[in-house]
Motif scaffolding. Structure first.
Motif, PDB file in Angstrom:
ATOM      1  N   GLY A   8      -0.322   1.371   7.442  1.00 19.99           N
ATOM      2  CA  GLY A   8      -0.295   1.083   6.018  1.00 19.99           C
ATOM      3  C   GLY A   8      -1.668   0.822   5.428  1.00 19.99           C
ATOM      4  O   GLY A   8      -2.677   0.720   6.130  1.00 19.99           O
ATOM      5  N   LYS A   9      -1.672   0.729   4.124  1.00 20.31           N
ATOM      6  CA  LYS A   9      -2.892   0.436   3.369  1.00 20.31           C
ATOM      7  C   LYS A   9      -2.581  -0.654   2.359  1.00 20.31           C
ATOM      8  O   LYS A   9      -1.438  -0.861   1.987  1.00 20.31           O
ATOM      9  N   MET A  10      -3.632  -1.334   1.927  1.00 23.23           N
ATOM     10  CA  MET A  10      -3.489  -2.353   0.901  1.00 23.23           C
ATOM     11  C   MET A  10      -4.638  -2.227  -0.084  1.00 23.23           C
ATOM     12  O   MET A  10      -5.807  -2.201   0.320  1.00 23.23           O
ATOM     13  N   ALA A  11      -4.288  -2.122  -1.352  1.00 21.87           N
ATOM     14  CA  ALA A  11      -5.313  -2.026  -2.393  1.00 21.87           C
ATOM     15  C   ALA A  11      -6.274  -3.202  -2.272  1.00 21.87           C
ATOM     16  O   ALA A  11      -5.859  -4.342  -2.105  1.00 21.87           O
ATOM     17  N   GLY A  12      -7.562  -2.905  -2.329  1.00 21.61           N
ATOM     18  CA  GLY A  12      -8.577  -3.947  -2.247  1.00 21.61           C
ATOM     19  C   GLY A  12      -8.980  -4.323  -0.841  1.00 21.61           C
ATOM     20  O   GLY A  12      -9.923  -5.070  -0.637  1.00 21.61           O
ATOM     21  N   PHE A  13      -8.273  -3.807   0.150  1.00 18.51           N
ATOM     22  CA  PHE A  13      -8.597  -4.048   1.556  1.00 18.51           C
ATOM     23  C   PHE A  13      -8.937  -2.701   2.198  1.00 18.51           C
ATOM     24  O   PHE A  13      -8.410  -2.347   3.241  1.00 18.51           O
ATOM     25  N   GLY A  14      -9.798  -1.968   1.573  1.00 16.06           N
ATOM     26  CA  GLY A  14     -10.162  -0.615   2.014  1.00 16.06           C
ATOM     27  C   GLY A  14     -10.050   0.329   0.832  1.00 16.06           C
ATOM     28  O   GLY A  14     -11.047   0.652   0.202  1.00 16.06           O
ATOM     29  N   PRO A  15      -8.800   0.750   0.473  1.00 13.73           N
ATOM     30  CA  PRO A  15      -8.664   1.565  -0.745  1.00 13.73           C
ATOM     31  C   PRO A  15      -9.139   0.770  -1.956  1.00 13.73           C
ATOM     32  O   PRO A  15      -9.019  -0.456  -1.983  1.00 13.73           O
ATOM     33  N   PRO A  16      -9.677   1.452  -2.979  1.00  5.53           N
ATOM     34  CA  PRO A  16     -10.233   0.741  -4.137  1.00  5.53           C
ATOM     35  C   PRO A  16      -9.245  -0.214  -4.778  1.00  5.53           C
ATOM     36  O   PRO A  16      -8.095   0.137  -5.024  1.00  5.53           O
TER      37      PRO A  16
END
Length: 160
Positions: free
Chosen positions: A115-123
């Motif tokens: 998964g991804k989290m906005a602000g923790f890698g992705p802009p």
């Protein structure tokens, strides 16, 4: 096109305000022009280094995962049935998974191993635009007329 953003270059360092390029989006993504973003405890913990062991980050990053804004661009692969159009006021679901693992299938995208989290890698939202938001999982349209600040405040209730 450029935007102003608060950028993190390292743990326990102040954020730096600078001009950076607006994020590119893919065909299945939506670009959100940030209208309001919250600064929550997770953002403070990120800056203070709380996540150094569990979530090493590529630097620099643009933090901010409580984001409300207006759709600035819709990727060419986003189906018209999504109901997302330029100008719509949306909140960004800060967590999104790969959609294929057991956690995602059970509705636990926030703990997806891929998964991804906005602000923790992705802009994240501490910039003028946030990109790489997959239209089918990361956005929720809001009721017309809701103030931008209240829209950003609703993020906490979306995460419950």
């Amino acid at each position: 096109m450029q935007m102003r953003a608060a950028r993190m270059y390292g743990y326990n360092e102040p954020l730096r305000i600078e001009e950076i390029p607006v994020p590119d989006i893919g065909p299945d993504d939506v670009l959100v022009k940030v209208a309001a973003t919250g600064m929550c405890r997770s953002d403070c913990q990120l800056i203070e280094g709380y996540f150094t062991q569990g979530a090493p980050l590529p630097e620099p990053i643009t933090p901010g995962h409580e984001v409300a804004g207006h759709i600035a661009a819709v990727g060419t692969g986003v189906p018209g049935t999504s109901g997302l159009t330029e100008g719509d006021l949306v909140v960004v679901n800060p967590n999104w998974g790969d959609g294929t693992c057991r956690q995602c299938r059970e509705g636990n995208e926030q703990i997806c191993g891929n998964g991804k989290m906005a602000g923790f890698g992705p802009p994240g939202g501490h910039g003028g635009f946030g990109g790489e938001h997959t239209a089918d999982t990361a956005l929720a349209a809001l009721v017309t007329g809701l103030d931008n600040r209240w829209a950003a405040a609703t993020i906490g209730s979306m995460q419950a």
